[in-house]
Design a protein around this motif. Sequence first.
Motif, PDB file in Angstrom:
ATOM      1  N   ALA A  50       6.735  -8.618  -3.363  1.00  0.00           N
ATOM      2  CA  ALA A  50       7.370  -8.789  -2.056  1.00  0.00           C
ATOM      3  C   ALA A  50       6.457  -8.280  -0.946  1.00  0.00           C
ATOM      4  CB  ALA A  50       8.702  -8.047  -2.021  1.00  0.00           C
ATOM      5  N   LEU A  51       5.851  -7.113  -1.173  1.00  0.00           N
ATOM      6  CA  LEU A  51       4.943  -6.553  -0.172  1.00  0.00           C
ATOM      7  C   LEU A  51       3.730  -7.446   0.031  1.00  0.00           C
ATOM      8  CD1 LEU A  51       4.153  -4.221   1.679  1.00  0.00           C
ATOM      9  CD2 LEU A  51       3.238  -3.016  -0.322  1.00  0.00           C
ATOM     10  N   ARG A  52       3.173  -7.952  -1.064  1.00  0.00           N
ATOM     11  CA  ARG A  52       1.993  -8.811  -0.945  1.00  0.00           C
ATOM     12  C   ARG A  52       2.332 -10.150  -0.302  1.00  0.00           C
ATOM     13  NH1 ARG A  52      -2.581  -6.560  -0.496  1.00  0.00           N
ATOM     14  NH2 ARG A  52      -3.536  -8.541  -1.035  1.00  0.00           N
ATOM     15  N   ALA A  53       3.556 -10.649  -0.522  1.00  0.00           N
ATOM     16  CA  ALA A  53       3.955 -11.889   0.141  1.00  0.00           C
ATOM     17  C   ALA A  53       3.961 -11.700   1.656  1.00  0.00           C
ATOM     18  CB  ALA A  53       5.337 -12.325  -0.346  1.00  0.00           C
ATOM     19  N   LEU A  54       4.456 -10.558   2.111  1.00  0.00           N
ATOM     20  CA  LEU A  54       4.433 -10.264   3.549  1.00  0.00           C
ATOM     21  C   LEU A  54       2.993 -10.151   4.050  1.00  0.00           C
ATOM     22  CD1 LEU A  54       7.273  -7.571   3.659  1.00  0.00           C
ATOM     23  CD2 LEU A  54       7.442  -9.983   4.323  1.00  0.00           C
ATOM     24  N   HIS A  55       2.139  -9.555   3.227  1.00  0.00           N
ATOM     25  CA  HIS A  55       0.724  -9.443   3.589  1.00  0.00           C
ATOM     26  C   HIS A  55       0.070 -10.822   3.666  1.00  0.00           C
ATOM     27  CE1 HIS A  55      -3.431  -7.898   3.519  1.00  0.00           C
ATOM     28  NE2 HIS A  55      -3.671  -8.855   2.636  1.00  0.00           N
ATOM     29  N   ARG A  56       0.355 -11.679   2.707  1.00  0.00           N
ATOM     30  CA  ARG A  56      -0.266 -13.013   2.676  1.00  0.00           C
ATOM     31  C   ARG A  56       0.108 -13.833   3.910  1.00  0.00           C
ATOM     32  NH1 ARG A  56       1.211 -15.135  -3.270  1.00  0.00           N
ATOM     33  NH2 ARG A  56       0.293 -17.081  -2.466  1.00  0.00           N
TER      34      ARG A  56
END
Length: 907
Positions: free
Chosen positions: A445-451
Amino acid sequence: MDDREAGDPRVRFAEALTRLRRRLPDVSDETLARRASAVQLPSGRRVAVNARRLGEWAGGQSVPRRFEAVMALVQAVERAAGGASADQPTVAHWQRLWRAARDYRSSPASGQQPQIVIGRPPSDAAALRRRDGLAESIDAGMRDASVRQILLTGAGGVGKSQLASAAFHRAKQRAEILLWVPAGDRLSVLGSYARAWRALSGARLASIAGEAPATGTDPGGDDETQANLFLGWLRSTATPWLVVLDDIDDPGELAGLWPAGDAGRTVLATRRRDATLLRPGVRVIAVGVFTADEATAYLADRLLLDLGPAAGHHGPPVHRREDLAALAAALGHFPLALSQAAAFLIDTGMDLPAYLSLLADRRESVAGLLPPSSPADEYGGTVTSTLQLALGRAESLAPPGTAREMLELISMFAPDGIPEAVLLGPAGRDWLGGDTVPQRGALLALRALHRLSLVTHQGPAGAAVVEVHSLVQRAIRDGVPADRRERLATAAADALEEVWSAPDCEPETETALYRSAEVLLENAGGHLWHGCGLHPLLRRFGPHLTALGRPAAARDMAQGLADQARRRLGDGHRDVLTLRSQAAQAGGDLGDTTTAVRSLAEIRREAEDSLGRADPDTLSIRLHEARFRMESGLIDAALADFVTLAAEARATLGASDPLVTAADEFVALCRGLSGDAQGAREAYASIVRELERDLGPRHPATLKVLTDLSRWIGETGDVRLAVTTYQRAVDGLASVVGRLHPDTLVARHNLAYWHAIAGDLDGAIEQFVTAADDAELALGAEHPTTLTYQVNLAFWRGVAGDTAVALGRLERLRRTLERVLGADHPRTLRARQQQAELLHRGGDHATAADRLTTLLADMVRVQGTNHPRTREADRLLTRWSREPATAVSQGLNATEKTPRAASDGQS
């Protein structure tokens, strides 16, 4: 200039503009464009003149679309230069030059290839910023032979498309095929490629490539076929080309459509940061918000365009620069938000102070402050719609329901430096769905926001932290339903408390946690207060500020929270008593130990009545009451208190509780301060043995007490062993908690002192230098600990023989201490005593005695006659009056009989 250029009307027009421009060599393009935009033409109108376009006009790369822009520029130059020059063209001449340049269509010279431009970049935004640093990075990538693609990545609305458009126009000087592609979906890209192929087909392709039309150049076929032919041509051609893929929404949709070829470059503009885009040969250029100066200048230029007779304005700009800077800061220098805010101000006629008040009102939503009715210039969405679009895409990349909840959690904290562990730990995951969300799901979830550039997640190579724009946070908080806000605030506080309470929490992490806790307190409203008490996180504020050397801030914070707690919970509640105790402790740390003892005694009596004498909170209050009684000089009374407290706490909490250990340490310290150095040494040795047994010899608590033992080893006369033991403690602390940890700093500083007592002044000064440098690096140049270490370094340099330089340094440090801590703070008084001691060592006995006499009166007034430092100064003055030549070593050992040495280090 060749013959063709001599006959080119565009060249003649550019030369005329260049001569005009040279009349103001010291004025920047931005300033000149702003002045031209403010010129009122005979028609009563004003026209926007863009700084970048101004450079292109003078360079012959483009021609103004309207003649009014030329006249505005001419008049701006004439006004600034004091009138027209002798060779200045007339208005009619300017109009002829402009019209000829605008209407001119060149044909290629023999052997030259005509330029083909396909697609339409966005028009320049009003008051466009050049952003020279980013532009140079793009151009450097264009020139680098190893770079095939330039990736402009950043959040929606930061100006990626405008930067790409500027690069597209600059590339007209070197590329012969230029294609601008709206890359929101695969069909749009295929259509643009097909259009490009049709433009290159047949005779035109032969003209450009210098080849006869080949089989397969027929423009017929569907878009997919033509797109494939175009991509194949890019791979094989030697003709310089540039393709810009703007606003890439889903890199996966463009599989097989990435341009490639040695003759050209591709510029990608997207909010995405997927692995698909991050490949060898790609130059990544992160596009962030404006700088403070860029944001303020943008607002000044944009809002200047609203001035004029129609607005009833005939004087200087109506917006004060400080208001513009405040608005820029309030919006986080976010370009899209700045553009929308400027449009809102122009559309509504609202004055800037009123709008700033609205922004400061937490009840106002981002959607209401930046509404779609006042859209940004040359951008299709609002701040809110752009955010929701990106969030929707992020949700498709993460486990269901986790991306939005993760961003909601992030929205409650400080925008910079949120520790990753706060978001990925059990408490943080509980907000995402509890046990059903494993750590890997939270990370996705955190990496999706980063992407999607909604947040920036730095790690694992660097510090594992998360950053987010404050406006994104506010917009997300706006969307949290009222019935979920209390649970969100509690979840955020639980997540911070979970990390903060861990035994291995690093000082840098604690600093980041405190920043987020402060922001959370503001964002949570009253949701961290419940009928049963306040959230445990709020108890950490005062002690943390005290540990940072900010007792005044700790006092104010604790008192403010105590006042709120009293209103919500009542006078006798344990949280009220604890916060009042923290405020009293901070007052004592500021130097008023007498008042601290009196206040803590009163709070302790109330706690005993409402909570009981053996309650953990009561025991903690009793510990600090005894500590300040000790620091006020009542050593024997404090010793009795600590002995009783240690016994009662051991019976109630157990021998391994940290409060029991702390009480035992104070018992040992009071024995030493009362003159029983051997008893102190034995007591500390016993504590060390217990901690080694229970926690291990390398545990931070064990090593910290080992430093206290080292002091009393030295005080019993075993100076060499004291140095050896201190060195062992320093080495252990540096490896376990780090070189910059407060305990390591204190241990190294005291190691330096005992090197000096052992006669090794060179080794002492070396360690003092290291301790002072490390303290400045860890805590800051004006932190009380740093200043104390600098004072002691200067003092011992004076003892080593450099007296004059040391006295000058001490005087400067004394003034700094008075400014930072106050003239009556114990550290300031101590620095004055060290000045007097060095004067006496240097032979100026009369001045030294006069200064120490004045200081002693101040010590009696501030600390009382029984304080160890007061008694020490009194003994020293008496000795000087009897034996002016007393050896300095006799005076130095006395300085160690001080309770502050336990926490601040010896001096």
